[in-house]
Design a protein around this motif. Structure first.
Motif, short mmCIF file in Angstrom:
data_model
loop_
_atom_site.label_atom_id
_atom_site.label_comp_id
_atom_site.label_asym_id
_atom_site.label_seq_id
_atom_site.Cartn_x
_atom_site.Cartn_y
_atom_site.Cartn_z
N ALA A 178 -60.39 5.37 -26.91
CA ALA A 178 -61.68 4.72 -26.64
C ALA A 178 -62.41 4.45 -27.95
CB ALA A 178 -62.52 5.61 -25.74
N GLN A 189 -67.71 3.96 -26.21
CA GLN A 189 -67.14 4.52 -24.98
C GLN A 189 -67.08 6.04 -25.06
OE1 GLN A 189 -63.52 2.24 -25.26
NE2 GLN A 189 -64.05 1.07 -23.41
N SER A 190 -66.69 6.57 -26.21
CA SER A 190 -66.62 8.02 -26.39
C SER A 190 -68.00 8.66 -26.25
CB SER A 190 -66.03 8.35 -27.76
OG SER A 190 -64.69 7.94 -27.83
N GLU A 224 -70.55 7.42 -24.58
CA GLU A 224 -70.94 7.29 -23.17
C GLU A 224 -70.33 8.43 -22.34
OE1 GLU A 224 -70.06 4.32 -19.39
OE2 GLU A 224 -69.61 3.64 -21.41
N CYS A 283 -61.33 10.88 -25.98
CA CYS A 283 -61.66 9.93 -24.93
C CYS A 283 -60.66 8.77 -24.99
CB CYS A 283 -63.09 9.42 -25.11
SG CYS A 283 -63.66 8.45 -23.70
N ALA A 291 -59.35 5.03 -23.22
CA ALA A 291 -59.70 3.85 -22.42
C ALA A 291 -58.46 3.44 -21.63
CB ALA A 291 -60.16 2.72 -23.33
N LEU A 299 -62.28 5.21 -18.09
CA LEU A 299 -62.30 6.11 -19.23
C LEU A 299 -61.90 7.50 -18.76
CD1 LEU A 299 -65.74 5.04 -20.75
CD2 LEU A 299 -63.48 4.45 -21.64
#
Length: 58
Positions: free
Chosen positions: A15, A19-20, A22, A39, A41, A50
């Motif tokens: 990720a 994203q990490s 989040e 993390c 994706a 995720l």
């Protein structure tokens, strides 16, 4: 959580930073725990997702 029986095709990638962050906020993990988290994706034709891991065995 949404689960499907099959994701074809499925691509697993690391990720990105946003994203990490989040996922870390969503999990409620503190700053020290975040250093141990990975993390990933998940991308497919259906939906993207995720996955947050604190340990990983290959």
């Amino acid at each position: 959580m949404k689960l499907h029986a099959s994701y074809t095709p499925l691509t697993v990638d690391t990720a990105d930073a946003a994203q990490s962050e989040e996922m870390s906020r969503f999990s409620g993990a503190g700053p020290r725990a975040r250093d141990r988290q990975l993390c990933f994706a998940l991308k497919s034709d259906r939906e993207d997702g995720l996955v947050l891991c604190e340990s990983l065995g290959i």
